[in-house]
Design a protein around this motif. Structure first.
Motif, PDB file in Angstrom:
ATOM      1  N   ALA A 274       0.835  -1.201   0.000  1.00  0.00           N
ATOM      2  CA  ALA A 274       0.000   0.000   0.000  1.00  0.00           C
ATOM      3  C   ALA A 274       0.871   1.252   0.000  1.00  0.00           C
ATOM      4  CB  ALA A 274      -0.936  -0.003   1.201  1.00  0.00           C
ATOM      5  N   ALA A 275       1.891   1.268   0.859  1.00  0.00           N
ATOM      6  CA  ALA A 275       2.793   2.418   0.902  1.00  0.00           C
ATOM      7  C   ALA A 275       3.584   2.545  -0.389  1.00  0.00           C
ATOM      8  CB  ALA A 275       3.743   2.293   2.096  1.00  0.00           C
ATOM      9  N   GLN A 276       3.983   1.414  -0.969  1.00  0.00           N
ATOM     10  CA  GLN A 276       4.694   1.444  -2.245  1.00  0.00           C
ATOM     11  C   GLN A 276       3.818   2.050  -3.346  1.00  0.00           C
ATOM     12  OE1 GLN A 276       7.753   0.597  -3.310  1.00  0.00           O
ATOM     13  NE2 GLN A 276       8.609  -0.151  -1.378  1.00  0.00           N
ATOM     14  N   ALA A 277       2.547   1.676  -3.358  1.00  0.00           N
ATOM     15  CA  ALA A 277       1.638   2.199  -4.383  1.00  0.00           C
ATOM     16  C   ALA A 277       1.437   3.705  -4.219  1.00  0.00           C
ATOM     17  CB  ALA A 277       0.295   1.474  -4.301  1.00  0.00           C
ATOM     18  N   ILE A 278       1.318   4.167  -2.959  1.00  0.00           N
ATOM     19  CA  ILE A 278       1.184   5.608  -2.711  1.00  0.00           C
ATOM     20  C   ILE A 278       2.400   6.347  -3.237  1.00  0.00           C
ATOM     21  CG2 ILE A 278       1.197   7.344  -0.873  1.00  0.00           C
ATOM     22  CD1 ILE A 278      -0.548   5.385   0.765  1.00  0.00           C
TER      23      ILE A 278
END
Length: 616
Positions: A274-278
């Motif tokens: 999720a953080a990578q996608a953000i």
């Protein structure tokens, strides 16, 4: 607003039996600006605080909600990487990381040139650059007795060389604080560099450079222009300016046109998709991405929840516990909310909720065995597990000490009396020390036969009322009489600092990955300020002083845990739980993650304007 659609949405989530009640409550809570005209291209972020702010002078406030506003207006030299876990310090206004001496006594900070304050009449039409002297002046303000700063006790303990003499002179002579005298411990080296010199080692002092309330910069001319009204006029170098404020009701912040070029950079964990996608979506974007932030104050959970369901708010920051079983059954997002694209961010909190006892109160205070026994009996009689289950809807875990998760000092394996509920043991303690019913009215009295009535300070919101019911139930079970004194939070805080509250339930969140500040809640020299319990035990103070000068070593950890044991033994506060934060947001809110320590998240999120425009 289409009333039929509101009823359908509410029924979908809450069931028809709640519709009439919630629609009435929601109508009363409709924000006054709901029908205001907005540019179709303007990105607006709306949400609500559950508790009113107190004001916006960083040196005068200590509450989370005022600090959240201030942190988006006034900047400290450092901040945290928004996505990095474990947390990581990064530059904010500083040009480089502070230079720290080998003995942890000297911190030299260089500020980046070309950073400007927001425009304000106090600058008389000039564009005002941020300089090192602004940080020196702002730190001195914390020591000025005029402002009664809650940050003073913590900084006073750091022993900035020479600052105490300035404060003592102002107090003794009853003269204005001398801001113009240069002192050894707080010195401007050049236009962009300042140095802080401490009287004792402080290995974690660098963490203080992330806090707008203890190390944010205000311009002297702004403070002098507004004087006692500075709480109403925050002027900083941050991404937003306060454009409208209706006290305890509404705050509107708009983009600061003087804000420097800053671009989205972060270090998301490799194992956090999720953080990578953000990061992939937002990296390199100029900050802030949102033009306007509208914050309302809605103390009751039902209208705040309804405002979110109706998409009047883009996010609900901290799902009210009473709606957890509906919105996140089994801690998973309800299908009907998922169908609307609602996103969930669920994060363990680095915090504590607790009830403190005023150690100066003639009834519950004191250090003699019978007073200790009374506090421990009260704590043993109360059932935290039921509070977590019924009031918090399992959105918390029991606490064993004042030290919160994700901080140095916390031990997840340690168990103590703090979380124990044992009414039989509570009764035995009370009986043993003479707290029995002397006059036959069914309530226990003091050992000398005088009446024993507990008075618990509380707020008028629904969650507080539910907790009060539990306190009443469990105190009745051991025949202790209790009553509740209701007032708004700012009023209770004022009374607490004056030592006029017997018992009060509060929460505290960590602002750095260290538990020192939580131990400081019981540190004697901070009585009436950070230490609202007025606890002052020499053995505890000694342990606290010893651990502050050590690095994060096993020796320091042992001292912190020994101090924690003293707090369990003397019970100046009953620590209830570590909360779990669940935030819900609509799909047009992009990039949100709850950070365990930082407050200034607005600059790191975006609004998908097309999806937001189509939300109705």
């Amino acid at each position: 607003m289409n009333a039929g659609r509101v009823r359908r949405v509410v029924r979908e989530v809450l069931g028809s039996t709640w519709v009439m009640l919630l629609c009435i409550a929601g109508a009363a809570a409709m924000p006054a600006w709901a029908d205001s005209a907005k540019s179709p291209t303007q990105k607006v972020f709306r949400y609500a605080f559950p508790v009113a702010e107190t004001g916006f002078d960083p040196v005068q406030i200590s509450d989370l909600y005022s600090a959240t506003i201030i942190s988006n207006i006034i900047e400290s030299p450092l901040t945290y990487d928004y996505l990095a876990r474990p947390v990581k310090l990064v530059l904010q206004t500083a040009a480089e990381m502070p230079q720290v001496s080998a003995d942890f006594k000297t911190y030299t900070v260089k500020i980046r040139p070309g950073i400007y304050f927001a425009d304000d009449p106090a600058f008389k039409g000039k564009k005002r650059e941020l300089v090192a002297a602004d940080y020196v002046y702002s730190l001195k303000r914390i020591f000025d007795p005029r402002w009664k700063s809650p940050s003073y006790p913590g900084l006073a303990d750091e022993k900035i060389i020479g600052i105490d003499a300035l404060r003592e002179k102002a107090v003794k002579d009853r003269t204005p604080f001398d801001y113009d005298t240069e002192i050894e411990g707080l010195r401007t080296l050049d236009r962009y560099t300042y140095r802080i010199t401490l009287g004792k080692p402080s290995p974690r002092f660098i963490n203080s450079f992330t806090s707008a309330t203890s190390s944010g910069a205000l311009a002297r001319e702004v403070v002098e222009a507004y004087g006692d009204k500075i709480m109403e006029h925050p002027v900083g170098t941050g991404p937003y300016v306060l454009s409208d404020w209706q006290r305890s009701s509404r705050m509107v912040l708009t983009r600061n046109p003087n804000f420097r070029e800053q671009f989205y950079q972060a270090t998301p964990p490799a194992d956090d998709p999720a953080a990578q996608a953000i990061y992939q979506r937002l990296k390199g974007r100029r900050l802030p991405m949102i033009d306007r932030v509208e914050v309302s104050v809605i103390g009751e959970s039902q209208p705040r929840w309804l405002a979110f369901l109706n998409a009047e708010h883009d996010m609900i920051d901290g799902l009210p516990a009473e709606f957890a079983n509906i919105a996140i059954p089994n801690n998973r997002l309800a299908p009907n909310l998922a169908a609307r694209g609602v996103q969930m961010v669920r994060t363990p909190g680095s915090d504590i909720s607790f009830t403190y006892f005023n150690m100066q109160d003639p009834l519950v205070g004191g250090y003699t065995p019978e007073k200790v026994a009374l506090r421990r009996a009260i704590a043993l009689a109360y059932d935290t597990a039921t509070e977590i289950r019924q009031v918090r809807r399992n959105q918390a875990v029991p606490a064993e000490s004042t030290l919160p998760p994700m901080t140095f000092g916390y031990d997840p394996t340690w168990k103590s009396e703090m979380s124990l509920c044992d009414p039989a043991r509570a009764k035995a303690l009370l009986d043993l020390y003479g707290y029995v019913d002397h006059d036959g009215d069914g309530w226990r009295d003091l050992p000398d036969g005088k009446p024993l009535k507990l008075v618990y300070a509380t707020s008028p919101d629904q969650t507080s009322r539910q907790r009060n019911e539990l306190w009443k139930k469990y105190m009745d079970a051991v025949h202790l009489q209790i009553e509740f004194k209701t007032a708004q939070w700012p009023e209770q805080l004022k009374a607490a600092r004056a030592g006029k509250i017997m018992m009060w339930g509060l929460g505290m969140s960590a602002t750095s990955p260290d538990a020192d500040g939580f131990l400081a809640m019981a540190y004697g020299p901070q009585k009436g300020e950070g230490n609202l319990a007025f606890f002052d035990l020499p053995a505890f103070n000694k342990l606290y002083d010893e651990q502050t000068v050590l690095g994060d070593t096993p020796e320091r950890l042992a001292l912190m845990q020994e101090a924690s044991k003293l707090l369990v033994a003397y019970m100046p506060m009953k620590v209830h739980a570590h909360r779990i934060g669940t935030d819900l947001m609509f799909p047009w809110v992009v990039g949100y993650q709850r950070h365990p320590f930082m407050r200034e998240f607005w600059r790191y999120i975006d609004i998908d304007a097309e999806r937001a425009a189509a939300k109705k």
